[in-house]
Design a protein around this motif. Sequence first.
Motif, mmCIF file in Angstrom:
data_model
loop_
_atom_site.group_PDB
_atom_site.id
_atom_site.type_symbol
_atom_site.label_atom_id
_atom_site.label_comp_id
_atom_site.label_asym_id
_atom_site.label_seq_id
_atom_site.Cartn_x
_atom_site.Cartn_y
_atom_site.Cartn_z
ATOM 1 N N SER A 111 -7.951 -7.452 9.609
ATOM 2 C CA SER A 111 -7.479 -8.311 8.613
ATOM 3 C C SER A 111 -7.981 -9.905 8.555
ATOM 4 O O SER A 111 -8.166 -10.537 7.549
ATOM 5 C CB SER A 111 -5.974 -8.530 8.874
ATOM 6 N N THR B 210 1.428 -11.823 6.507
ATOM 7 C CA THR B 210 0.727 -11.936 4.934
ATOM 8 C C THR B 210 0.938 -13.488 4.434
ATOM 9 O O THR B 210 0.047 -13.774 3.647
ATOM 10 C CB THR B 210 1.710 -10.942 4.065
ATOM 11 N N LEU C 91 -2.292 -15.059 5.638
ATOM 12 C CA LEU C 91 -3.306 -14.442 4.977
ATOM 13 C C LEU C 91 -3.448 -14.679 3.337
ATOM 14 O O LEU C 91 -4.305 -14.117 2.702
ATOM 15 C CB LEU C 91 -3.310 -12.947 5.083
ATOM 16 N N PHE D 59 -1.137 -4.335 2.825
ATOM 17 C CA PHE D 59 -2.283 -4.981 3.170
ATOM 18 C C PHE D 59 -3.689 -4.314 2.799
ATOM 19 O O PHE D 59 -4.530 -5.113 2.315
ATOM 20 C CB PHE D 59 -2.528 -4.660 4.914
ATOM 21 N N LEU E 282 -6.154 -6.763 0.929
ATOM 22 C CA LEU E 282 -7.435 -6.973 1.905
ATOM 23 C C LEU E 282 -8.579 -6.003 1.596
ATOM 24 O O LEU E 282 -8.376 -4.804 1.969
ATOM 25 C CB LEU E 282 -7.070 -7.261 3.296
ATOM 26 N N PHE F 206 -9.770 -4.230 4.863
ATOM 27 C CA PHE F 206 -8.525 -3.486 5.649
ATOM 28 C C PHE F 206 -8.626 -2.035 5.762
ATOM 29 O O PHE F 206 -8.954 -1.277 4.900
ATOM 30 C CB PHE F 206 -7.019 -3.765 4.934
#
Length: 240
Positions: free
Chosen positions: A106, A145, A148, A219, A223, A226
Amino acid sequence: MAIVTTKAIVLSSLKYGDTSLIVKCYTENDGIKSYMLRGILKPKKKGIKAAYFQPLTQLQIVAKHNSKNTLNSIKEVQVIQPYKTIHADIVKQSVVFFLSEVLASSIQEEEQNKTLYSYLETAFTWLDVHDKIANFHLLFLLNLTGFLGFYPDMSQTNKAGFNLLEGVFSDDIQDKNVIHHNNFHQFKKLLGINFDAIENVSYSKDERQLVLQTIIKYFKLHLGSFREPKSLQVLETVFS
């Protein structure tokens, strides 16, 4: 080439040749950094030990960081937050392997983010000293999250579902990215709470797996880098 003293959290270590390791760390000063540790696996090797580089170990390192995107090197290392239970507890170990895989996949930035570093440090220290940890990984990932850049927008929580792609609550339950009914209800239990509140969140085995799969999907949608963690199955087994 700069000599840097920084705190660092180990994310992964990969054997290189017969006696060396390539270690990926999240550092407080410079974000993600990878290091070549030559000869560290030789028997009777003095100095830096391979045992320091177990997943999520919290270290203080003196390292040579270069600007050419090649592997860096570590001159000195010490464990600054020795874990009391994590390495002896099979359930906690499974959580740690899983989370280290998620973090390695990540976080890509080679830049300082002290608030994210502080979150990781605090979270893993919490995991080490608490016993009721069955939902820890769920809350850890959901709160991650926020660092991120895609924590759920909490402005319209009264809607019937949550759009995983948009990161917002939605009434359009026909949309394939919108979770609703039980899935939505279970996901919502984790929003806006901290680690000390997770023992008040109750999930059955199936509900816990459902929420984890939802967060993994979240995710993946946000991403591009990921990858689904290889240790996911092991984690699902230990909490069965």
